[in-house]
Scaffold this motif. Structure first.
Motif, PDB file in Angstrom:
ATOM      1  N   GLU A  71     -52.051  25.159-108.923  1.00  0.00           N
ATOM      2  CA  GLU A  71     -53.633  24.472-108.927  1.00  0.00           C
ATOM      3  C   GLU A  71     -54.366  24.888-110.260  1.00  0.00           C
ATOM      4  N   LYS A  77     -52.658  15.137-103.048  1.00  0.00           N
ATOM      5  CA  LYS A  77     -52.034  16.248-103.317  1.00  0.00           C
ATOM      6  C   LYS A  77     -51.589  16.480-104.777  1.00  0.00           C
ATOM      7  N   ASP A 129     -51.429  23.089 -98.314  1.00  0.00           N
ATOM      8  CA  ASP A 129     -51.793  21.746 -98.163  1.00  0.00           C
ATOM      9  C   ASP A 129     -52.239  20.754 -99.063  1.00  0.00           C
ATOM     10  N   ARG A 130     -52.444  21.699-100.276  1.00  0.00           N
ATOM     11  CA  ARG A 130     -52.831  20.748-101.543  1.00  0.00           C
ATOM     12  C   ARG A 130     -51.850  20.496-102.580  1.00  0.00           C
ATOM     13  N   ILE A 131     -50.550  20.985-102.153  1.00  0.00           N
ATOM     14  CA  ILE A 131     -49.213  20.674-103.100  1.00  0.00           C
ATOM     15  C   ILE A 131     -48.244  19.971-102.430  1.00  0.00           C
ATOM     16  N   SER A 132     -47.592  18.999-103.214  1.00  0.00           N
ATOM     17  CA  SER A 132     -46.370  18.501-102.783  1.00  0.00           C
ATOM     18  C   SER A 132     -45.392  18.638-103.788  1.00  0.00           C
ATOM     19  N   ASN A 177     -45.011  24.016-100.899  1.00  0.00           N
ATOM     20  CA  ASN A 177     -45.272  23.053 -99.899  1.00  0.00           C
ATOM     21  C   ASN A 177     -45.844  23.815 -98.716  1.00  0.00           C
TER      22      ASN A 177
END
Length: 262
Positions: free
Chosen positions: A219, A3, A41-44, A38
Motif C-alpha cells: 500500500e 485494488k 481486500d485492497r490488494i490483488s 490477497n
C-alpha cells in the motif's frame, strides 16, 4: 474500490531443488507471499517466476503492475539485463518495488541503488528481533514495537546501500549483530522498500507480522498517479517565453511582489 495490482516475482529455484524449502513452501515462496497479500481486500496479487518467458516480466505485465515484489538468491546472474532495465524504467515511471531478503544482491536492486549492496551474513538459525524505529510509518501500521522470528539468517552491518530515505525497522540477532532491516527509497517517482527477513529454509513468510509488513508495504509503495511512459528520456522542451519578455519585467527583490523571480 480499485485494488492495488501486485506481482510477486520469485526465483523459484530452491523450492524445486531443496526438500526442506519445498516442505515449507510447497507451492513456492512467491505463492505464499501472494497468498498473504490477497488476504487484504485492497490488494490483488499474482505471481511470476524466473523460468517463464521474459521471466514473466513482459512489457504488458509490468504495465499492469502497480507494485512488484522481488525474491531472488542463487540465480541473480540468470536474470536478463534487458529485463532489469525494463523493470528499472517501470520503477522510475512510478511502479513500486519491494526487494525481499537476498534480493539486496539482485541486479535490479543494485541497479537502482548504484552501490555494491554487500553485507555480512551467517546462516545459523538464530533468533531475530525486529524493532520498529518509525512507529507512525504506514509500513509498520498495526505492528507492536517489536516482534521476533525464531529462526532467520543473520544479515549484519555494514550494509553497502545509499543512505535510506527512511529506516523503519532494525533487526537484532542472537549473535549480537544489528541490521537496517526495513529501509525506503524513491527512484524517479517509484517507491522502493527493502525488507530483510525471508531466508528460504525458515518459515518466515508464514509469520503474521511479516505478512502484515508486506501488505502495508504494498500500500505504501503504490503510486496512484499515471505511469510516466518514458521517464529516462530528457524532456528536450524549448522555453516558450522570449528573453525580451523576461527583461521587460524588471528586477525584483526576493519576497517582493510575486515572491521574487518567476
Amino acid at each position: 474500490m480499485t485494488k492495488i495490482r501486485a506481482l510477486v516475482w520469485g526465483e523459484n529455484v530452491h523450492e524445486r531443488t531443496n526438500e526442506v524449502v519445498a516442505g515449507i513452501y510447497p507451492d513456492g515462496m512467491h505463492a505464499c507471499i501472494a497468498e498473504a497479500l490477497n488476504a487484504s481486500d485492497r490488494i490483488s496479487a499474482g505471481t511470476a517466476t524466473l523460468q517463464e518467458d521474459e521471466h514473466g516480466l513482459t512489457v504488458e505485465r509490468l504495465a499492469e503492475t502497480d507494485v512488484l515484489l522481488w525474491w531472488g538468491h542463487c540465480a541473480h546472474g540468470e536474470v536478463s539485463d534487458e529485463i532489469v532495465e525494463r523493470v528499472a524504467t517501470a520503477v522510475h515511471g512510478g511502479m513500486g518495488l519491494i526487494a525481499l531478503h537476498s534480493a539486496h544482491f539482485s541486479k535490479i536492486f543494485k541497479r537502482l541503488m548504484g552501490t555494491p549492496c554487500n553485507l555480512k551474513w551467517r546462516e545459523a538459525g538464530e533468533r531475530e528481533r525486529l524493532w520498529v524505529t518509525a512507529p507512525r510509518h504506514p509500513i509498520v501500521r498495526g505492528l507492536p514495537d517489536h516482534f521476533e522470528l525464531a529462526s532467520e539468517e543473520m544479515y549484519g552491518e555494514p550494509f553497502g546501500i545509499p543512505e535510506p530515505l527512511e529506516t523503519v525497522l532494525i533487526g537484532w540477532f542472537q549473535g549480537g549483530e544489528v541490521f537496517r532491516s526495513g529501509v525506503t527509497y524513491r527512484r524517479g517517482v517509484g517507491n522502493v522498500f527493502y525488507f530483510q527477513p525471508g531466508h528460504e529454509t525458515y518459515p518466515t513468510y508464514h509469520d503474521e507480522n511479516v505478512r502484515q509488513v508486506l501488505r502495508n508495504a504494498v500500500e505504501w509503495a503504490h503510486n496512484p498517479a499515471a505511469r510516466i511512459a518514458d521517464p529516462d528520456a530528457a524532456p528536450n522542451v524549448p522555453v516558450e517565453e522570449a528573453p525580451e519578455k523576461i527583461e521587460a519585467r524588471g528586477p525584483r527583490l526576493h519576497g517582493e511582489g510575486e515572491a521574487g523571480y518567476r
